[in-house]
Design an enzyme around this catalytic site. Structure first.
Site, PDB file in Angstrom:
ATOM      1  N   ASN A 134     -43.770  43.802 -91.325  1.00 37.09           N
ATOM      2  CA  ASN A 134     -44.811  44.799 -91.641  1.00 37.09           C
ATOM      3  C   ASN A 134     -45.858  44.956 -90.538  1.00 37.09           C
ATOM      4  OD1 ASN A 134     -45.855  42.309 -92.365  1.00 37.09           O
ATOM      5  ND2 ASN A 134     -46.987  43.098 -94.110  1.00 37.09           N
ATOM      6  N   SER A 160     -34.889  40.990 -89.711  1.00 38.21           N
ATOM      7  CA  SER A 160     -33.677  41.588 -89.141  1.00 38.21           C
ATOM      8  C   SER A 160     -33.840  43.072 -88.820  1.00 38.21           C
ATOM      9  CB  SER A 160     -32.511  41.398 -90.111  1.00 38.21           C
ATOM     10  OG  SER A 160     -32.209  40.019 -90.194  1.00 38.21           O
ATOM     11  N   GLU A 231     -47.572  31.836 -95.251  1.00 34.65           N
ATOM     12  CA  GLU A 231     -48.421  33.008 -95.537  1.00 34.65           C
ATOM     13  C   GLU A 231     -47.573  33.956 -96.360  1.00 34.65           C
ATOM     14  OE1 GLU A 231     -51.429  33.280 -94.938  1.00 34.65           O
ATOM     15  OE2 GLU A 231     -51.913  32.044 -93.207  1.00 34.65           O
ATOM     16  N   LEU A 232     -47.841  34.038 -97.659  1.00 36.44           N
ATOM     17  CA  LEU A 232     -46.893  34.739 -98.536  1.00 36.44           C
ATOM     18  C   LEU A 232     -47.513  36.000 -99.145  1.00 36.44           C
ATOM     19  CD1 LEU A 232     -45.470  31.450-100.073  1.00 36.44           C
ATOM     20  CD2 LEU A 232     -44.784  32.645 -97.980  1.00 36.44           C
ATOM     21  N   CYS A 265     -49.812  42.486 -96.944  1.00 38.19           N
ATOM     22  CA  CYS A 265     -50.008  41.406 -97.913  1.00 38.19           C
ATOM     23  C   CYS A 265     -51.418  41.433 -98.485  1.00 38.19           C
ATOM     24  CB  CYS A 265     -49.733  40.061 -97.249  1.00 38.19           C
ATOM     25  SG  CYS A 265     -50.694  39.806 -95.757  1.00 38.19           S
ATOM     26  N   GLU A 362     -45.934  41.804-106.940  1.00 38.43           N
ATOM     27  CA  GLU A 362     -46.536  42.505-105.806  1.00 38.43           C
ATOM     28  C   GLU A 362     -45.834  43.853-105.618  1.00 38.43           C
ATOM     29  OE1 GLU A 362     -45.619  40.703-101.998  1.00 38.43           O
ATOM     30  OE2 GLU A 362     -47.460  41.480-101.115  1.00 38.43           O
TER      31      GLU A 362
HETATM   32  P1  NAP Z   1     -39.160  38.404 -96.554  1.00 41.15           P
HETATM   33  O1  NAP Z   1     -38.010  39.122 -97.124  1.00 41.15           O
HETATM   34  O2  NAP Z   1     -39.576  37.145 -97.173  1.00 41.15           O
HETATM   35  O3  NAP Z   1     -38.805  38.186 -95.012  1.00 41.15           O
HETATM   36  C1  NAP Z   1     -39.711  37.565 -94.128  1.00 41.15           C
HETATM   37  C2  NAP Z   1     -38.929  36.785 -93.102  1.00 41.15           C
HETATM   38  O4  NAP Z   1     -38.285  35.692 -93.744  1.00 41.15           O
HETATM   39  C3  NAP Z   1     -37.814  37.567 -92.427  1.00 41.15           C
HETATM   40  O5  NAP Z   1     -37.695  37.143 -91.097  1.00 41.15           O
HETATM   41  C4  NAP Z   1     -36.585  37.190 -93.235  1.00 41.15           C
HETATM   42  O6  NAP Z   1     -35.386  37.340 -92.515  1.00 41.15           O
HETATM   43  C5  NAP Z   1     -36.879  35.736 -93.522  1.00 41.15           C
HETATM   44  N1  NAP Z   1     -36.295  35.199 -94.735  1.00 41.15           N
HETATM   45  C6  NAP Z   1     -36.154  35.793 -95.929  1.00 41.15           C
HETATM   46  N2  NAP Z   1     -35.629  34.946 -96.817  1.00 41.15           N
HETATM   47  C7  NAP Z   1     -35.426  33.766 -96.173  1.00 41.15           C
HETATM   48  C8  NAP Z   1     -34.907  32.492 -96.545  1.00 41.15           C
HETATM   49  N3  NAP Z   1     -34.496  32.252 -97.780  1.00 41.15           N
HETATM   50  N4  NAP Z   1     -34.834  31.533 -95.606  1.00 41.15           N
HETATM   51  C9  NAP Z   1     -35.270  31.762 -94.349  1.00 41.15           C
HETATM   52  N5  NAP Z   1     -35.766  32.935 -93.935  1.00 41.15           N
HETATM   53  C10 NAP Z   1     -35.860  33.933 -94.831  1.00 41.15           C
HETATM   54  O7  NAP Z   1     -40.460  39.325 -96.532  1.00 41.15           O
HETATM   55  P2  NAP Z   1     -40.617  40.783 -95.942  1.00 41.15           P
HETATM   56  O8  NAP Z   1     -40.024  41.739 -96.887  1.00 41.15           O
HETATM   57  O9  NAP Z   1     -40.172  40.831 -94.525  1.00 41.15           O
HETATM   58  O10 NAP Z   1     -42.206  40.910 -95.905  1.00 41.15           O
HETATM   59  C11 NAP Z   1     -42.928  41.285 -97.000  1.00 41.15           C
HETATM   60  C12 NAP Z   1     -43.578  40.099 -97.664  1.00 41.15           C
HETATM   61  O11 NAP Z   1     -44.352  39.378 -96.720  1.00 41.15           O
HETATM   62  C13 NAP Z   1     -44.560  40.534 -98.728  1.00 41.15           C
HETATM   63  O12 NAP Z   1     -44.447  39.689 -99.834  1.00 41.15           O
HETATM   64  C14 NAP Z   1     -45.898  40.348 -98.044  1.00 41.15           C
HETATM   65  O13 NAP Z   1     -46.972  40.200 -98.939  1.00 41.15           O
HETATM   66  C15 NAP Z   1     -45.648  39.153 -97.222  1.00 41.15           C
HETATM   67  N6  NAP Z   1     -46.616  39.041 -96.130  1.00 41.15           N
HETATM   68  C16 NAP Z   1     -47.532  38.042 -96.170  1.00 41.15           C
HETATM   69  C17 NAP Z   1     -48.486  37.943 -95.174  1.00 41.15           C
HETATM   70  C18 NAP Z   1     -49.539  36.872 -95.181  1.00 41.15           C
HETATM   71  O14 NAP Z   1     -50.154  36.649 -94.148  1.00 41.15           O
HETATM   72  N7  NAP Z   1     -49.775  36.179 -96.266  1.00 41.15           N
HETATM   73  C19 NAP Z   1     -48.494  38.873 -94.135  1.00 41.15           C
HETATM   74  C20 NAP Z   1     -47.532  39.879 -94.137  1.00 41.15           C
HETATM   75  C21 NAP Z   1     -46.596  39.943 -95.144  1.00 41.15           C
HETATM   76  P3  NAP Z   1     -34.413  38.610 -92.717  1.00 41.15           P
HETATM   77  O15 NAP Z   1     -35.185  39.808 -92.317  1.00 41.15           O
HETATM   78  O16 NAP Z   1     -33.267  38.325 -91.832  1.00 41.15           O
HETATM   79  O17 NAP Z   1     -34.053  38.627 -94.180  1.00 41.15           O
END
Ligand code: NAP
Length: 459
Positions: A134, A160, A231-232, A265, A362
């Site tokens: 994002n 990815s 950071e979730l 987030c 969310e």
């Molecule tokens: P995501 O699906 O969790 O993916 C984030 C990263 O984690 C990607 O590189 C993804 O790889 C990898 N990943 C996913 N599942 C994994 C697993 N089981 N094991 C290891 N790696 C894994 O999240 P997103 O859709 O990219 O981002 C949106 C989320 O991020 C929202 O919930 C948002 O609130 C949160 N976020 C939090 C913050 C903060 O600072 N707290 C900041 C920004 C975003 P792939 O792409 O290859 O699946």
């Protein structure tokens, strides 16, 4: 998930990449370990110079870098430029404050039977960063700038869907003067993360992403006894009390919900408004949400571009449909436009109840839920009625109410009369299912340090 750039504004696949093989990953791990033996001995001045150089490259190339980001994940071009500039600012912050933030901390030697005693901050080694799409540059930079300044080396597994941003970051640090292997991008899928994280050469991990991904990384890191920062997700409250400046609150509310096409987030997601000003706030807020321009993210006049992925739009649609089916009302938006691209309009939903998924999950898109409350107790209780605890916003001119929100909102941040934002100068992170650990400020640079105790006796 294939590793590919797919333009969210058109759905067109622009570039595909093969994931690294296990042998290629092994080569990079070796390179990281070997780079660390050299890099940990570099001076803080050199690291600062390289970070300043990275900032200069970002600023000099902002226009083309921003275009790459917008084409990969759909944020409006002006927001992409602002992200590039913020990365430069983050680099400069750590370049200039690193020495002070990592300075030795002396203690009174006589109290511990020493001639001299102090704590010092030393790097841990190779750190694995798993990052989201994002803010494809800023999310990485807020880990990388402090981690590299502290003398660690970095391995990036990016989302990815942003492989070009991921490769750009590796090239950026290389061009800025950081040596070979100090920052490496690993193009690989989520299913390839576990062996890398378990590898003894990797000393720590940080993940920014969804709560399920955080649980997985946290469990693996915990099992391997490696420190981690998570950071979730978040579902931040935005509370409006009777004394608030409603015009300003409504204006900021729209930005707080729709920044980054609603995919942040720390976006405000639940709007909790005092009954006495609820009609007035609702009118101002809904009018503004409905007036945002949805369109081509490369167009300077666009307020909201497409969502980053097709699945992301389906997820948002499902949450809105679930709420409407169970009796919620749509005050604006709620229907995808015709045509190509994964667009979704700014949407306001009222009448959300705990039976609806949107109450507790969310919503990662430009969808706001509006709630009405009778007093501050109800506002605080509703704001905290979530498994998340990332940011929070409250609007009130009343000092006693401000103090109450600062004390009682169960979140990693509280912003009064303003919108939750990350700044290099302020710590950033969450509580509950929004994760643990902190990025940015002094806290962020010390997360990946060995706080070494030094005790020097006489003689
Ligand atoms: P995501 O699906 O969790 O993916 C984030 C990263 O984690 C990607 O590189 C993804 O790889 C990898 N990943 C996913 N599942 C994994 C697993 N089981 N094991 C290891 N790696 C894994 O999240 P997103 O859709 O990219 O981002 C949106 C989320 O991020 C929202 O919930 C948002 O609130 C949160 N976020 C939090 C913050 C903060 O600072 N707290 C900041 C920004 C975003 P792939 O792409 O290859 O699946």
């Amino acid at each position: 998930m294939p590793i590919a750039t797919v333009n969210p504004a058109t759905g067109e696949v622009l570039k595909c990449f093969d994931p690294l093989s296990p042998e290629e990953i092994e080569t990079r791990l070796q390179r990281a370990a070997s780079a660390f033996t050299r890099y940990r001995l570099t001076s803080i001045e050199d690291r600062g110079r390289w970070l300043e150089a990275a900032a200069g490259i970002l600023e000099g190339g902002a226009a083309s870098i921003a275009e790459m980001v917008t084409t990969e994940m759909g944020k409006p071009i002006s927001a992409a430029r602002a992200e590039v500039e913020k990365c430069a600012r983050g680099c400069r912050f750590y370049a200039r404050s690193g020495r002070e933030l990592l300075a030795d901390e002396p203690v009174d030697g006589s109290a511990v039977g020493a001639r001299r005693a102090y704590a010092c901050y030393q790097p841990l080694g190779p750190v694995l960063a798993v990052m989201p799409w994002n803010f494809p540059l800023w999310q990485v930079m807020r880990f990388a700038a402090p981690a590299l300044m502290a003398g660690n080396v970095a391995l990036l597994k990016h989302s990815s869907n942003v492989p070009q941003s991921a490769l750009f970051l590796e090239e950026l640090f290389q061009r800025a003067g950081f040596g070979d292997g100090v920052f490496q991008t690993l193009l690989m899928g989520a299913d390839q993360v576990e062996p890398v994280l378990r590898d003894p050469r990797v000393r720590a991990a940080t993940l920014t992403g969804s709560t399920p991904a955080g649980r997985s990384i946290g469990a693996i890191a915990g099992g391997a006894l490696k420190p981690s920062v998570l950071e979730l997700g978040g579902s931040d409250p935005f509370i409006v009390m009777p004394s608030a400046d409603l015009e300003r609150a409504a204006e900021v509310a729209v930005r707080a919900r729709c920044q980054n096409n609603g995919q942040s987030c720390i976006a405000a997601k639940r709007f909790i408004v005092h009954d006495s000003v609820a009609d007035d706030f609702e009118r101002r807020f809904v009018d503004r949400m409905g007036a945002l321009r949805l369109g081509d993210p490369l167009d300077e006049d666009t307020d909201i571009g497409p969502l980053a992925t097709e699945q992301g739009r389906l997820d948002v649609e499902e949450l809105v449909a679930d709420a409407v089916d169970k009796g919620a009302s749509l005050l604006c938006g709620g229907r995808r436009p015709e045509g190509a691209g994964w667009y979704y309009p700014p949407t306001v939903v009222s009448g959300v109840t705990p039976a609806m998924r949107m109450f507790s999950e969310e919503v990662f898109g430009p969808v706001a839920s509006l709630f009405r409350v009778g007093d501050i107790d109800e506002a605080v209780a509703l704001a905290n009625a979530t498994d998340f605890g990332l940011g929070s916003n409250a609007w009130t001119q009343d000092p006693a109410e401000q103090d109450r929100f600062v004390r009682d909102l169960d979140a990693g941040a509280v912003f009064i009369n303003g919108m939750t934002t990350s700044y290099p100068e302020l710590p950033f992170g969450g509580v509950k299912e929004s994760g643990y650990g902190r990025e940015l400020a002094a806290h962020g640079i010390r997360e990946f340090c060995n706080v070494k105790t030094v005790w020097l006796g006489g003689g």
